[in-house]
Write an enzyme that holds these catalytic residues in place. Sequence first.
Site, short mmCIF file in Angstrom:
data_model
loop_
_atom_site.label_atom_id
_atom_site.label_comp_id
_atom_site.label_asym_id
_atom_site.label_seq_id
_atom_site.Cartn_x
_atom_site.Cartn_y
_atom_site.Cartn_z
N LYS A 1 29.83 59.46 54.46
CA LYS A 1 30.61 59.12 55.65
C LYS A 1 30.77 60.32 56.60
O LYS A 1 30.47 61.45 56.26
CB LYS A 1 31.98 58.58 55.23
CG LYS A 1 31.87 57.25 54.47
CD LYS A 1 31.24 56.17 55.34
CE LYS A 1 31.35 54.78 54.75
NZ LYS A 1 30.45 54.51 53.63
C1 LIG Z 1 32.07 48.53 55.78
C2 LIG Z 1 32.53 49.23 54.53
N1 LIG Z 1 33.74 48.94 54.04
C3 LIG Z 1 34.22 49.54 52.93
C4 LIG Z 1 33.46 50.46 52.25
C5 LIG Z 1 34.01 51.04 50.99
O1 LIG Z 1 34.21 52.42 51.09
P1 LIG Z 1 34.52 53.26 49.78
O2 LIG Z 1 33.21 53.59 49.14
O3 LIG Z 1 35.22 54.49 50.29
O4 LIG Z 1 35.38 52.44 48.92
C6 LIG Z 1 32.19 50.80 52.71
C7 LIG Z 1 31.39 51.79 52.00
O5 LIG Z 1 30.31 52.14 52.32
C8 LIG Z 1 31.71 50.15 53.88
O6 LIG Z 1 30.48 50.42 54.36
#
Ligand SMILES: Cc1ncc(COP(=O)(O)O)c(C=O)c1O
Length: 398
Positions: free
Chosen positions: A198
Amino acid sequence: MSVVRTENAATPGEPAVRQIPFHRPSFDERELQSIEEVLRSGWVTTGERTREFERRFAAYVGASHAVAVNSCTAALHLAFAAAGIGAGDEVITTPYTFVATVETICYLGARPVFVDIDPATRNIDSAAIEEKISARTRAIAPVHIAGLPCEMDPILEIGERRGIPVIEDAAHSLPASYKGRRIGSLSRATAFSFYATKNLTTGEGGMLTTEDVELARRCRRLSLHGISADGWKRYRLGGKWFYEVTDMGYKYNLTDVAAAMGIVQLEKLDAFDARRREIALAYTKRLGDLPDLALPCEPGHVRHAWHLFIVGLTGAARVSRETFIERLTDRGVGTSVHFIPAHLHPYYAEKLGHRRGDFPRAEAAFDGAVSLPLYPAMTDDDVDYVVSAVRWALAPSR
Ligand SMILES: Cc1ncc(COP(=O)(O)O)c(C=O)c1O
């Protein structure tokens, strides 16, 4: 086709082969030093660093409160739980997202109700939301795909008029803004991701922002087993051993080690953002003449976070997506595909009774999608190389 991946290994007429991974994080001595300080302090889990990260993050996005957690998935789950979503409820969202948006709705026994996307932005079609609202709708959960903010005014207006909270999945959108206001300050709650790839990373991590002090308190409590507010201090010298559990909670707290990284990454975020923007503009300028590709857009009233650069192979494309990806791989260029629509994954297709054809715009967007490398550690040479590799990979016969 197979090419030996060493510099200058190309055959005449082809560009030299280099290695451009899909993603590489940007760290230097400052993250190392910040983490070292935490390790030497003897306190490595949630503590003062985490609180400091929360304060700085809230100030950065212009939110009143920020609650640090160990993923965006956790932040979404807590936001939905704290909004009182439960069994039999419905949450409106997009099928064109990572599965975390959808699974966190299902964790609570609620049903994701999908609204197809606007093909120009890949985001939920805000004009089609209202017709999907039912007596059971308890939240609207837009996802700012790739870092491009959704059309928030109509979404917030529907939410307000119908008394339905808006909970944003902003995993990709740091820093992004809508009509001059940062994402993270617009709705009932916003969830950010600090996953490895990210725009700001703590390895794994996430943040929930809100204007609602009660919601922030509840999410903080739920993020640590439902333990009363200062429970995390109980092992500190002078900390009180007594704590009470007032809710069924989860284990979602962020560590001070991760927060130490986050604080430094946040200080660098404006510089990261500027470099991402430069690269995105370079791609836009230098690939814009290709009829094979539909490029991402940035309407004038929003600011894109350029987390991903998703190109779409058009009907005029001279090669298939598989060939395009394979050729880029052979040229040493890492790619990815965002996203397999949630309703096409076998588990959710069966659970929700969906199949291909239900959300044709999301499916078409997925069918042609390829994400190109985009991160601050890319040099101008890397960008030149990707541009020429893309042009080369799109030629009809090789
Ligand atoms: C659109 C979206 N929402 C939520 C997430 C979840 O993030 P995390 O891995 O920090 O839980 C991601 C992860 O890539 C994502 O692309």
